[in-house]
Design a protein around this motif. Sequence first.
Motif, PDB file in Angstrom:
ATOM      1  N   GLU A  10       0.838  -1.203   0.000  1.00  0.00           N
ATOM      2  CA  GLU A  10       0.000   0.000   0.000  1.00  0.00           C
ATOM      3  C   GLU A  10       0.874   1.254   0.000  1.00  0.00           C
ATOM      4  N   GLN A  11       1.881   1.273   0.852  1.00  0.00           N
ATOM      5  CA  GLN A  11       2.785   2.429   0.939  1.00  0.00           C
ATOM      6  C   GLN A  11       3.535   2.628  -0.375  1.00  0.00           C
ATOM      7  N   PHE A  12       4.005   1.551  -0.966  1.00  0.00           N
ATOM      8  CA  PHE A  12       4.715   1.638  -2.238  1.00  0.00           C
ATOM      9  C   PHE A  12       3.830   2.246  -3.325  1.00  0.00           C
ATOM     10  N   ILE A  13       2.599   1.775  -3.412  1.00  0.00           N
ATOM     11  CA  ILE A  13       1.680   2.269  -4.445  1.00  0.00           C
ATOM     12  C   ILE A  13       1.343   3.738  -4.209  1.00  0.00           C
ATOM     13  N   LEU A  14       1.043   4.084  -2.968  1.00  0.00           N
ATOM     14  CA  LEU A  14       0.673   5.469  -2.669  1.00  0.00           C
ATOM     15  C   LEU A  14       1.846   6.438  -2.827  1.00  0.00           C
ATOM     16  N   ALA A  15       3.054   5.975  -2.558  1.00  0.00           N
ATOM     17  CA  ALA A  15       4.231   6.837  -2.668  1.00  0.00           C
ATOM     18  C   ALA A  15       4.686   7.012  -4.112  1.00  0.00           C
ATOM     19  N   GLY A  16       4.317   6.062  -4.955  1.00  0.00           N
ATOM     20  CA  GLY A  16       4.725   6.125  -6.358  1.00  0.00           C
ATOM     21  C   GLY A  16       3.924   7.161  -7.110  1.00  0.00           C
ATOM     22  N   LYS A  17       4.503   7.641  -8.154  1.00  0.00           N
ATOM     23  CA  LYS A  17       3.807   8.623  -8.989  1.00  0.00           C
ATOM     24  C   LYS A  17       3.318   7.911 -10.244  1.00  0.00           C
ATOM     25  N   PHE A  18       2.482   6.912 -10.000  1.00  0.00           N
ATOM     26  CA  PHE A  18       1.966   6.095 -11.095  1.00  0.00           C
ATOM     27  C   PHE A  18       0.734   6.759 -11.693  1.00  0.00           C
ATOM     28  N   SER A  19       0.655   6.738 -13.018  1.00  0.00           N
ATOM     29  CA  SER A  19      -0.516   7.305 -13.688  1.00  0.00           C
ATOM     30  C   SER A  19      -1.735   6.405 -13.509  1.00  0.00           C
ATOM     31  N   SER A  20      -1.495   5.114 -13.381  1.00  0.00           N
ATOM     32  CA  SER A  20      -2.547   4.137 -13.153  1.00  0.00           C
ATOM     33  C   SER A  20      -1.890   2.845 -12.665  1.00  0.00           C
ATOM     34  N   VAL A  21      -2.709   1.981 -12.103  1.00  0.00           N
ATOM     35  CA  VAL A  21      -2.214   0.713 -11.561  1.00  0.00           C
ATOM     36  C   VAL A  21      -3.089  -0.416 -12.089  1.00  0.00           C
ATOM     37  N   PHE A  22      -2.463  -1.477 -12.532  1.00  0.00           N
ATOM     38  CA  PHE A  22      -3.158  -2.645 -13.061  1.00  0.00           C
ATOM     39  C   PHE A  22      -2.687  -3.888 -12.330  1.00  0.00           C
ATOM     40  N   ILE A  23      -3.517  -4.906 -12.342  1.00  0.00           N
ATOM     41  CA  ILE A  23      -3.153  -6.214 -11.801  1.00  0.00           C
ATOM     42  C   ILE A  23      -3.189  -7.202 -12.959  1.00  0.00           C
ATOM     43  N   LEU A  24      -2.098  -7.914 -13.156  1.00  0.00           N
ATOM     44  CA  LEU A  24      -2.025  -8.959 -14.168  1.00  0.00           C
ATOM     45  C   LEU A  24      -2.037 -10.299 -13.448  1.00  0.00           C
ATOM     46  N   ALA A  25      -2.967 -11.156 -13.812  1.00  0.00           N
ATOM     47  CA  ALA A  25      -3.083 -12.451 -13.141  1.00  0.00           C
ATOM     48  C   ALA A  25      -3.619 -13.496 -14.104  1.00  0.00           C
ATOM     49  N   ASP A  26      -3.203 -14.733 -13.869  1.00  0.00           N
ATOM     50  CA  ASP A  26      -3.833 -15.794 -14.648  1.00  0.00           C
ATOM     51  C   ASP A  26      -5.203 -16.089 -14.034  1.00  0.00           C
ATOM     52  N   GLU A  27      -5.999 -16.888 -14.709  1.00  0.00           N
ATOM     53  CA  GLU A  27      -7.380 -17.112 -14.277  1.00  0.00           C
ATOM     54  C   GLU A  27      -7.482 -17.724 -12.886  1.00  0.00           C
ATOM     55  N   ASN A  28      -6.538 -18.574 -12.507  1.00  0.00           N
ATOM     56  CA  ASN A  28      -6.566 -19.166 -11.167  1.00  0.00           C
ATOM     57  C   ASN A  28      -6.221 -18.138 -10.095  1.00  0.00           C
ATOM     58  N   THR A  29      -5.188 -17.357 -10.353  1.00  0.00           N
ATOM     59  CA  THR A  29      -4.785 -16.322  -9.411  1.00  0.00           C
ATOM     60  C   THR A  29      -5.869 -15.262  -9.295  1.00  0.00           C
ATOM     61  N   ALA A  30      -6.482 -14.927 -10.415  1.00  0.00           N
ATOM     62  CA  ALA A  30      -7.555 -13.926 -10.391  1.00  0.00           C
ATOM     63  C   ALA A  30      -8.709 -14.392  -9.505  1.00  0.00           C
ATOM     64  N   LYS A  31      -9.006 -15.663  -9.551  1.00  0.00           N
ATOM     65  CA  LYS A  31     -10.117 -16.209  -8.764  1.00  0.00           C
ATOM     66  C   LYS A  31      -9.775 -16.325  -7.287  1.00  0.00           C
ATOM     67  N   HIS A  32      -8.577 -16.820  -6.989  1.00  0.00           N
ATOM     68  CA  HIS A  32      -8.246 -17.178  -5.609  1.00  0.00           C
ATOM     69  C   HIS A  32      -7.432 -16.127  -4.852  1.00  0.00           C
ATOM     70  N   CYS A  33      -6.660 -15.315  -5.544  1.00  0.00           N
ATOM     71  CA  CYS A  33      -5.728 -14.406  -4.864  1.00  0.00           C
ATOM     72  C   CYS A  33      -6.062 -12.928  -5.019  1.00  0.00           C
ATOM     73  N   VAL A  34      -6.562 -12.533  -6.172  1.00  0.00           N
ATOM     74  CA  VAL A  34      -6.829 -11.112  -6.397  1.00  0.00           C
ATOM     75  C   VAL A  34      -7.831 -10.537  -5.396  1.00  0.00           C
ATOM     76  N   PRO A  35      -8.898 -11.236  -5.034  1.00  0.00           N
ATOM     77  CA  PRO A  35      -9.805 -10.672  -4.025  1.00  0.00           C
ATOM     78  C   PRO A  35      -9.091 -10.381  -2.702  1.00  0.00           C
ATOM     79  N   LEU A  36      -8.217 -11.269  -2.286  1.00  0.00           N
ATOM     80  CA  LEU A  36      -7.451 -11.058  -1.052  1.00  0.00           C
ATOM     81  C   LEU A  36      -6.501  -9.872  -1.214  1.00  0.00           C
ATOM     82  N   LEU A  37      -5.841  -9.802  -2.351  1.00  0.00           N
ATOM     83  CA  LEU A  37      -4.925  -8.698  -2.631  1.00  0.00           C
ATOM     84  C   LEU A  37      -5.649  -7.358  -2.590  1.00  0.00           C
ATOM     85  N   LYS A  38      -6.806  -7.302  -3.235  1.00  0.00           N
ATOM     86  CA  LYS A  38      -7.568  -6.052  -3.264  1.00  0.00           C
ATOM     87  C   LYS A  38      -8.120  -5.686  -1.892  1.00  0.00           C
TER      88      LYS A  38
END
Length: 81
Positions: A10-38
């Motif tokens: 969270e600190q890394f993302i907020l401190a960065g001067k990113f124009s946008s942020v994306f998550i790249l995941a395969d279908e298994n990771t998207a189902k099982h891990c992305v909800p926890l990450l978000k």
Amino acid sequence: MGEAVFPELEQFILAGKFSSVFILADENTAKHCVPLLKSGTPALSSAPVIEIPAGEKHKNIDTCCSVWNALASAGADRKAL
């Protein structure tokens, strides 16, 4: 390590001067891990997920092109994460 990484991410993302942020995941990771990450990283709560098929056979230039197209369609630029 586990969930202790969320505040650092969270600190890394907020401190960065990113124009946008994306998550790249395969279908298994998207189902099982992305909800926890978000849920553990509020800065990612609205980050678009670019989902690719799972499996070694999808690690190829066609998949790369689909990721690049998805990023371009979403307006990603050189300052995107």
